[in-house]
Enzyme design. Sequence first.
Site, PDB file in Angstrom:
ATOM      1  N   ASN A 284       1.762  -5.452   3.515  1.00  0.00           N
ATOM      2  CA  ASN A 284       0.925  -4.297   3.881  1.00  0.00           C
ATOM      3  C   ASN A 284      -0.459  -4.446   3.227  1.00  0.00           C
ATOM      4  OD1 ASN A 284       0.363  -1.956   5.210  1.00  0.00           O
ATOM      5  ND2 ASN A 284       1.706  -0.644   3.989  1.00  0.00           N
ATOM      6  N   HIS A 317       3.694   7.426   0.242  1.00  0.00           N
ATOM      7  CA  HIS A 317       4.811   7.113   1.117  1.00  0.00           C
ATOM      8  C   HIS A 317       5.667   8.340   1.413  1.00  0.00           C
ATOM      9  CE1 HIS A 317       3.913   2.850   0.318  1.00  0.00           C
ATOM     10  NE2 HIS A 317       4.620   2.601   1.389  1.00  0.00           N
TER      11      HIS A 317
END
Length: 422
Positions: A284, A317
């Site tokens: 990522n 997240h």
Amino acid sequence: MAAFVCGFSLIHSFITALVNSLIVVVISPRYCHMVSFVWCFGYLVFFRTTHYFGLPKVPAHSNAVQLLLTLKMVGLAFEIHDTAENKKRSPSEQDKTKELVAKYQNINPSFVDMMLYAYCYIGLLTGPYFKYRTYYDMLHQKQSSNIPTVESTINRLKSLPLFGISYMVLSHYMTVEYAATDEFYEHSFLYRLFYMVPMFVILRMRLYSAWVLSECVCMTAGLGAYPVASSPRCGQGPKDLQALEDVEKLDPASVEYDFETIHNIDANGCEFTPTVREGMRFWNMTVQYWLATYIYRRVPVKALRTFLTMSVSAFWHGIYPGYYLSFLTVPPILLAEGVMADGFRKDATPRGQKIFDWVSWIFKMRAFEYMCMGFLLLSLEDTVRYWRSIYFIGHLIIVMFLVIGVSKKRKSNSQKGKEKES
């Protein structure tokens, strides 16, 4: 597109983008980035707890939109702040550098520009994160006909069949939900221990597939295309601004482009680098750039940088305890890796270093697998239950490596001291 995907829950991302744009317009660039961070991440708290206020719980796809929008809006405010700081640079500094930064890095978006950037369809659901300047450069690209969008897309898609097929086959036979059942814990210790191996493979293959496809969307639109000569970096864009200016004087057809700016996943780097620290850099990658640029490097106390960066990442997240248990396991792992490398690899022979790297790679993969269970199981109860069933082996190994590494380093330092005295 956002309205089609999110429906009524679009209101959350709209409020976030609207207020953030007003913050950037109204508040001084000296402080707008801090206010933007507090606003966007503060709204995430409300966004994830709407059901406690009698509002409908937001669906998963709306959460994806909110996550990427948060990064873009906070990043936009930091770009505005950095632009203002660049303009303050004293005349004694190199004028040419200042001109290049003003030409290729500074931004001056209008309110409407900010809202259009917020809802650009590219990366709306899966990323990658891209700066406002990258978005601006795409819109004002004069040589789009010379950018090899089709060839780049086809080359990037070559790895997709392996990722996609692996995910579909493995996920058909093994699921993380099974690890939360009583039946799972009737199996042997070795079964429970090695169950996290396919779980991490499934997670990797799913995310690799999504991120490769998202990169391809960027490529087909020409987003993130810069001349190779300008040394583009993931998330950042061109690093060599002088080379970027020089390219403008060349024959457009002779200029080579790449899409490194929106490169979000390097599977080889994730799979084969020997340490957790290195492996994380290839995972990522555009979000890693955001965390490194706007969090890690801005924390004034160096000792707190990794902890605070991992905390922000966990909060971004989600609010599930499993995220925090996993992400906050990273700092001690990095510390253990460091002391082991200092104690055993630093003064080893080339062959000894290779052996150390192979052993380190084995433990790196086990560390990621161990942490991924918290990332997948999500709840405190299920994560702790699983880790307890394998006797918190990941944490025990971290402690063991810390003790061994520190002891070896002290012993080596003591021997070097004696050698100097003699």
